[in-house]
Design an enzyme around this catalytic site. Structure first.
Site, mmCIF file in Angstrom:
data_model
loop_
_atom_site.group_PDB
_atom_site.id
_atom_site.type_symbol
_atom_site.label_atom_id
_atom_site.label_comp_id
_atom_site.label_asym_id
_atom_site.label_seq_id
_atom_site.Cartn_x
_atom_site.Cartn_y
_atom_site.Cartn_z
ATOM 1 N N GLU A 28 4.384 7.699 -14.949
ATOM 2 C CA GLU A 28 5.464 6.799 -15.059
ATOM 3 C C GLU A 28 5.933 6.960 -16.390
ATOM 4 O O GLU A 28 7.109 6.948 -16.740
ATOM 5 C CB GLU A 28 5.428 5.494 -14.897
ATOM 6 C CG GLU A 28 5.466 5.621 -12.660
ATOM 7 C CD GLU A 28 3.903 6.160 -12.039
ATOM 8 O OE1 GLU A 28 2.412 6.006 -13.071
ATOM 9 O OE2 GLU A 28 4.078 6.631 -10.972
ATOM 10 N N GLU A 47 0.291 -3.742 -7.569
ATOM 11 C CA GLU A 47 1.820 -3.270 -7.591
ATOM 12 C C GLU A 47 2.020 -4.324 -6.342
ATOM 13 O O GLU A 47 3.809 -4.616 -6.401
ATOM 14 C CB GLU A 47 1.628 -2.186 -6.518
ATOM 15 C CG GLU A 47 1.458 -1.112 -8.151
ATOM 16 C CD GLU A 47 0.302 -0.562 -8.425
ATOM 17 O OE1 GLU A 47 -1.203 -1.303 -7.570
ATOM 18 O OE2 GLU A 47 -0.284 0.121 -9.380
ATOM 19 N N HIS A 70 2.372 3.201 -9.371
ATOM 20 C CA HIS A 70 2.153 4.180 -9.814
ATOM 21 C C HIS A 70 1.790 5.127 -8.240
ATOM 22 O O HIS A 70 1.039 5.520 -8.129
ATOM 23 C CB HIS A 70 0.470 3.918 -10.682
ATOM 24 C CG HIS A 70 -0.047 5.578 -11.157
ATOM 25 N ND1 HIS A 70 0.254 6.808 -11.771
ATOM 26 C CD2 HIS A 70 -1.499 5.834 -10.286
ATOM 27 C CE1 HIS A 70 -0.571 7.821 -11.866
ATOM 28 N NE2 HIS A 70 -1.727 6.586 -10.859
ATOM 29 N N HIS A 281 7.281 -15.511 17.138
ATOM 30 C CA HIS A 281 6.260 -15.095 16.450
ATOM 31 C C HIS A 281 5.042 -15.045 17.983
ATOM 32 O O HIS A 281 4.363 -14.068 18.016
ATOM 33 C CB HIS A 281 5.670 -16.199 15.322
ATOM 34 C CG HIS A 281 4.523 -15.854 14.820
ATOM 35 N ND1 HIS A 281 4.416 -16.497 13.662
ATOM 36 C CD2 HIS A 281 3.740 -15.205 14.763
ATOM 37 C CE1 HIS A 281 2.986 -16.326 12.915
ATOM 38 N NE2 HIS A 281 2.310 -15.567 13.802
#
Ligand SMILES: Cc1ncc(Cn2c(C)c(CCOP(=O)(O)OP(=O)(O)O)sc2=O)c(N)n1
Ligand SMILES: [Ca+2]
Length: 528
Positions: A28, A47, A70, A281
């Protein structure tokens, strides 16, 4: 010579995307080098935190947000965040560095193998340009596509040697492009829909997150008031589309087929706006609709419309359609709904604070336009019963139920809404999934108040274990975590409190501090 990097940053500027969330690797660095002074880079230590911050920022601004990860490992760490962003219709542009083109074929270290497959199906589009010269068009396409209905995350894998290559002169045309989505219903369709609502003897309105995303809450209020219809929030709600203090507000629908039909019993027309039908749910089978009821869904998402198991659907701009309907329907002759019963404030001074008492204290002490980013999973129902949320953008929850959303998203929301107070209400289990967000909050002095509800257990799972009759389940307790030490370790002021006076004092201090802080409050565990 205009490089691919120059043109890409110009494209980002044109789209107002000058904040980059990320966690870099060597792949990056060529994208980030000579970082422009009019951009800001918000470093996440993981991340999952990077994508959570970007998701909160994108939802609160309503504009695309860029997160730079990344390669494969970074993308993998962010997958829970992709799930939340996908369900939230969050306009994210996620880029990941790819190895240098000259070596990709040999699969050296840091090759993102089969990169475009990795984030699927949780992206609208996933692409690795065949040539460096295609990167600007890919970025332009990603920025437009992430925001076009239904908004959602897109993914670009970009070899790191592309950035320094020259941009083709003709690709500069991308800077001029404007792409707009229409989306209102034609007058005849609006009139037909309004007539159907006018004919209904007892309509009910169910609102979802895309009403809040469209900032159409006021149109939903006008429509509900003209129809004199009660209003429920669609189940598994990641946002608050209607003022909880409004007399027509009925609460959050329970997330099961049987319960939804029970709660909507007696209505002959269910108007769903800005939500899938429905985000169930718990599995409690039953009729999909109460007897005699019809359903109409208004959604920005063709797939939501297509996959609904019952009723009719209209695909378009939720805000425009609600506004047009509010103008078109007649003032109903029936009596307006009576305000719902709000639970009394929890008693003060209990030996161990109840979650309800903490929620009541926050609701009383926080500014009325405070924003709550929630991940206290056993107190969701109590929050919807007790908290007074009136303005658009007052509540966020991970739309796929992926934990690790709230702490980073609270930072993203606070960056997007500097004039409103953001309060993250997080369970002592959830707080561990993106705990590194505390460091970013401290480093960038993002004044979020993090409230950790410590009950020592995975409360929501205990409830589910009961519901599923799953006895003798291991791994449901999380005792002995010291969030004050963790927060201090990340450079954040933190305090542990055990009583309501101590919580009230700490919370009031945090609200005024103008810098991030954490309060760990011990609460009694009780089955919701
Ligand atoms: C990424 C991820 N991992 C695991 C879960 C499963 N999970 C877990 C682990 C929950 C317990 C959260 O406990 P908490 O302490 O944060 O909050 P409560 O005690 O109020 O439930 S709720 C839930 O769905 C999840 N939703 N997302
Ligand atoms: Ca807990």
């Amino acid at each position: 010579m205009t490089t691919i990097r120059d043109l890409t940053y110009d494209l980002l500027r044109r789209h107002g995307v000058t904040t980059i969330f990320g966690n870099p690797g060597s792949n990056e660095l060529p994208f980030l080098q000579d970082f422009p002074s009019d951009f800001r880079y918000i470093l996440a230590l993981h991340e999952g935190t990077a994508i959570g911050m970007a998701d909160g920022y994108a939802q609160a601004t309503g504009r695309p947000a860029l997160v730079n990860l990344h390669s494969a490992a970074g993308t993998g760490n962010a997958m829970g965040g992709f799930a939340n962003a996908w369900n939230a219709h969050s306009p994210l542009v996620v880029t990941a560095g790819q190895q240098i083109r000259a070596m990709i074929g040999m699969e050296p270290l840091l090759t993102n193998i089969d990169a475009t497959t990795l984030p699927k199906p949780l992206v609208k589009w996933s692409y690795e340009p065949a040539r460096a010269e295609d990167v600007p068009l890919a970025m332009s396409r990603a920025l437009h596509l992430s925001a076009l209905p239904a908004p959602g995350p897109v993914y670009l894998s970009i070899p790191y040697d592309d950035w320094a290559k020259p941009a083709e002169p003709e690709s500069l045309r991308l800077l001029e492009r404007r792409v707009f989505a229409a989306g209102a219903l034609d007058p005849a369709a609006t009139a037909a829909l309004a007539a159907r609502l006018d004919r209904s003897a007892k309509p009910v309105i169910v609102l979802g997150p895309d009403v809040d995303a469209a900032r159409a809450n006021e149109h939903a209020v006008r429509l509900a008031e003209r129809l004199k219809a009660p209003v429920w929030v669609a189940p598994s709600a990641p946002r608050c589309p209607f003022p909880t203090t409004h007399p027509n507000f009925r609460g959050l629908l329970t997330a099961s087929m049987a319960d939804i039909s029970r709660l909507l019993e007696g209505h002959d027309l269910v108007l769903v706006a800005g939500a899938p039908v429905f985000r169930y749910h718990e599995y409690v089978p039953g009729p999909l609709l109460p007897p005699g009821a019809e359903l109409i869904q208004i959604t920005c998402d063709p797939d939501e419309a297509a996959r609904a198991p019952m009723g009719d659907a209209v695909v378009g701009d939720v805000g425009l359609i609600l506004a047009a309907l509010a103008d078109a329907v007649n003032e109903a002759a029936r009596a307006a709904p009576q305000p719902r019963e709000v639970p009394p404030r929890a008693a003060p001074g209990a030996a161990l604070l109840t979650a309800e008492r903490v929620l009541d204290l926050m609701d009383e002490l926080a500014p009325r336009d405070a924003i709550y980013v929630n991940e206290s999973t056993s107190t969701i129902e109590a929050m919807w019963e007790r908290m007074r949320w009136e303005k658009p953008g007052s509540y966020y929850f991970g739309a796929a139920g992926g934990l690790g959303f709230a702490m980073p998203a609270a930072i993203g929301v606070q960056l997007a809404e500097p004039d409103r107070k953001v309060i993250a209400v997080v369970g002592d289990g959830s707080a561990n999934y993106s705990v590194t967000a505390l460091w970013t909050a401290a480093q960038h002095e993002v004044p979020v108040v993090f409230v950790i509800m410590r009950n020592g257990t995975y409360g929501a799972l205990r409830w589910f274990a009961g519901m599923l009759e799953a006895e003798r389940v291991p791994g449901l307790d999380v005792p002995g975590i010291d969030f004050v030490a963790i927060a201090s370790g990340y450079g954040l002021e933190a305090v542990r409190v055990e009583t309501d006076d101590a919580f009230a004092a700490a919370f009031a201090r945090s609200l005024k501090a103008g810098r991030p802080s954490l309060i760990e409050v011990a609460t009694a565990w009780r089955t919701p």
